[in-house]
Design an enzyme around this catalytic site. Structure first.
Site, mmCIF file in Angstrom:
data_model
loop_
_atom_site.group_PDB
_atom_site.id
_atom_site.type_symbol
_atom_site.label_atom_id
_atom_site.label_comp_id
_atom_site.label_asym_id
_atom_site.label_seq_id
_atom_site.Cartn_x
_atom_site.Cartn_y
_atom_site.Cartn_z
ATOM 1 N N ASP A 98 -13.058 40.429 -34.601
ATOM 2 C CA ASP A 98 -13.407 39.912 -32.437
ATOM 3 C C ASP A 98 -12.582 38.966 -32.000
ATOM 4 O O ASP A 98 -12.310 38.450 -32.635
ATOM 5 C CB ASP A 98 -14.815 40.393 -32.171
ATOM 6 N N ASP A 131 -10.484 42.352 -25.253
ATOM 7 C CA ASP A 131 -11.802 42.605 -25.641
ATOM 8 C C ASP A 131 -11.667 44.045 -26.710
ATOM 9 O O ASP A 131 -12.259 45.377 -26.148
ATOM 10 C CB ASP A 131 -13.679 43.088 -25.073
#
Ligand SMILES: *[C@@H]1O[C@H](CO)[C@@H](O)[C@H](O)[C@H]1NC(C)=O
Ligand SMILES: *[C@@H]1O[C@H](CO)[C@@H](O)[C@H](O)[C@H]1NC(C)=O
Ligand SMILES: *[C@@H]1O[C@H](CO)[C@@H](O)[C@H](O)[C@H]1NC(C)=O
Length: 442
Positions: free
Chosen positions: A321, A120
Site C-alpha cells: 500500500d 493510492d
C-alpha cells in the site's frame, strides 16, 4: 500536444505558488514531468506541494499524526478486505476514505486547470474536489463551468451503473454517486473531461466531481486510484499504459530527492526481482502478495503460518500500500519481529508516539530486516526499518501491530518500507517487482 504545453505553464504557476508558500526555504523546484513519468512528492514532507499547513509542526507531532492516520487507514483497508466489516473511526479528524501520502501533478479540462492527485494503490476511485463543494478543504478546486470539454455523465449511461451507489436525483439528468465509511460520506457527480498527466492526455477521463463531503472524509486534493477496479485510473488508461506502473517513493524527510511514478510498460526496469500478484476476486483494488516469512538479521523469526497465509474468503494476507506510512503486521507477526530486534539490540527499550521498540542511544546496531516473498527476497536496509528522531538520540523500529483491541487480518507493507526502491506493478503478467533505487530528482 497544445494542451500539454498549456498544462506545463499552469503547473509552473502552481509550483511557484507552492514554492512561495513552502515552509522550508531550501525546497528545490520539482523537475518537469516527461513521457509517462510523473514526479512524486510527499504530502507531509518539508517540501510538500500542499503547502506549509500540510507539514507537521514538530517531529513528535508528525509521528503521532501519522500513526493515527495509519491506524485509520489499516481499518479502512481491512474493511475492504473483509466483506461487510466497518469500523467506527478511531481517530477523529482523520481522513478515512483517503490518506494522501504521496501526490503527483496533473491537469484537467480545457483550458487546463492544475491539480494535485494522491497516489493510492488501494483505491479504485478517481475523484477531484470541484468548485462549490461543501466540506472540501481545498483552496484550488476544479471548476467545471470554465472547461469547454467538461461533460456530466448522464443517468442512463452504463458508466453510471459502475459507480458506487449511483443516484439520479429528481430534476437532474446527471449521474450522481456517493461513498460512505463510518461517520464520513462523499457525494459526487460522475463526470468526464480531458486529463493531462506528464506528456499524455486521457481524452475522456471519468471521475467523481466532489460536491459534498461530511464527517472526516474530505480530501484536500484529488485522487489517482491505481487499484484494478473498473473506474480506476489504471483501468481507464488500459490502452495507453497496459495496467502497468512503477514508482520510487522518496523519503518524506528528503528535500533534494523526489520520486517518480512511471506509467506504462515503456522505460520499466527489465532486471527486477518479482513475486506473483495474488488475485482476490472480492477485492480487486488491493494488491495482495504472498509474504512467506520475515528475517531479522540472519534469523527467520517464528511467525505462525496462519498469520501470513492468503485467504480470499476472509481477506487475510499481505498487501502493498502506498497510502500507509509504517508497515502494520498482524499481532503474532509483529511480535516475532519486534522480539528478535530487541534481542539483537540489547539496550533498554522505550516507546515513542505509537512505536514500542525504541532505543535511547545513537550506537544501536540495527539488524537488517528481510521480507521473504514467494520467489523474491527484499532486504531492507536501516533507512527502511528505523525511524530516527530529529533531535536527541531516540530511534525506533518503524513498524507496528494493529491498534489495541482490533483484530485485523491484513499485513500492510507500507511506504516507509518501500521508499528508495523501484516497485513495479505488472498486472497483465500478474507480478510485483522490487529493486533498490535512489529516487533522484533527475
Ligand atoms: C541539497 O543539495 C545541496 C547541493 O548538493 C546541498 O548543499 C544541501 O545541503 C542539500 N540539502 C539537503 C537538505 O540535503
Ligand atoms: C536518553 O538518555 C540521555 C542520557 O543518557 C538522558 O539524558 C535522556 O533523558 C534519555 N531520554 C529518554 C527519552 O529516555
Ligand atoms: C505462497 O508461497 C508458498 C511458498 O512458495 C506456497 O507454498 C504457497 O502455496 C503460496 N500461496 C499462494 C496463495 O500462492
Amino acid at each position: 500536444m497544445g494542451s500539454t504545453v498549456l498544462c506545463s505553464i499552469a503547473l509552473t504557476v502552481l509550483l511557484l505558488a507552492a514554492g512561495a508558500m513552502a515552509s522550508h526555504p531550501s525546497c528545490p523546484a520539482t523537475p518537469p514531468d516527461t513521457g509517462g513519468t510523473l514526479q512524486v512528492s510527499h504530502a507531509f514532507g518539508p517540501c510538500s506541494p500542499l503547502g506549509p499547513e500540510a507539514s507537521a509542526p514538530s517531529w513528535t507531532g508528525f509521528l503521532a499524526d501519522q500513526v493515527a492516520r495509519d491506524a485509520s487507514r489499516l481499518l479502512y483497508l481491512d474493511s475492504l478486505a473483509v466483506r461487510g466489516r466497518a469500523y467506527a473511526p478511531i481517530a477523529s479528524g482523520r481522513q478515512l476514505l483517503q490518506t494522501p501520502t504521496y501526490v503527483v501533478r496533473a491537469c484537467l479540462g480545457t483550458p487546463p486547470q492544475q491539480l494535485l492527485l494522491a497516489v493510492d494503490t488501494s483505491n479504485d476511485a478517481a475523484w477531484i474536489p470541484c468548485s462549490g463543494c461543501s466540506g472540501c478543504p481545498t483552496s484550488t478546486p476544479f471548476n467545471p463551468a470554465v472547461s469547454t470539454s467538461y461533460r456530466p455523465v448522464p443517468c442512463g449511461s452504463p458508466l453510471c451503473t459502475q459507480a458506487p451507489n449511483p443516484a439520479c436525483p429528481l430534476n437532474s439528468k446527471a449521474c450522481g454517486f456517493s461513498l460512505t465509511y463510518a461517520d464520513s460520506s462523499l457525494q459526487a457527480a460522475l463526470s468526464q473531461d480531458s486529463l493531462a498527466v506528464a506528456n499524455d492526455v486521457v481524452k475522456t477521463y471519468t471521475f467523481g466531481c466532489l460536491q459534498r463531503a461530511t464527517g472526516t472524509a474530505a480530501p484536500p486534493q484529488g485522487l489517482l486510484g491505481l487499484g484494478r477496479g473498473s473506474l480506476s485510473f489504471l483501468s481507464q488508461t488500459k490502452d495507453m499504459y497496459e495496467a502497468t506502473f512503477s514508482y520510487c517513493l522518496p523519503s518524506f524527510k528528503s528535500l533534494n530527492f523526489s520520486g517518480t511514478l512511471r506509467l506504462g510498460r515503456k522505460g520499466q526496469r527489465q532486471r527486477i526481482k518479482t513475486t506473483p500478484l495474488l488475485a482476490n476476486p472480492h477485492r480487486s483494488s488491493l494488491y495482495y502478495v504472498n509474504m512467506t516469512g520475515i528475517r531479522v538479521g540472519k534469523k527467520v523469526v517464528p511467525i505462525p503460518a496462519s498469520a501470513l497465509a492468503f485467504d480470499p474468503a476472509t481477506g487475510a494476507g499481505t498487501v502493498l500500500d502506498s497510502g500507509t506510512m509504517f508497515t502494520r503486521l498482524v499481532a503474532p507477526a509483529y511480535e516475532a519481529v519486534r522480539d528478535e530486534v530487541r534481542r539483537r539490540v540489547r539496550a533498554p527499550v522505550s516507546s515513542l508516539g505509537g512505536f514500542d521498540t525504541c532505543f535511547n542511544t545513537t550506537t544501536v546496531a540495527w539488524p537488517p530486516v528481510t521480507l521473504l516473498f514467494d520467489g523474491m527476497q527484499v532486504k531492507l536496509p536501516e533507512e527502511n526499518v528505523v525511524i530516527h528522531s530529529t533531535y536527541g538520540t531516540t530511534s525506533c523500529l518503524a513498524m507496528a501491530a494493529a491498534p489495541e483491541g482490533v483484530n485485523t487480518v491484513l499485513n500492510v507493507i507500507a511506504s516507509m518500507q518501500q521508499q528508495n526502491h523501484r516497485v513495479l506493478f505488472d498486472v497483465p503478467n500478474g507480478r510485483v517487482g522490487f529493486a533498490r533505487e535512489r529516487c533522484t530528482a533527475a
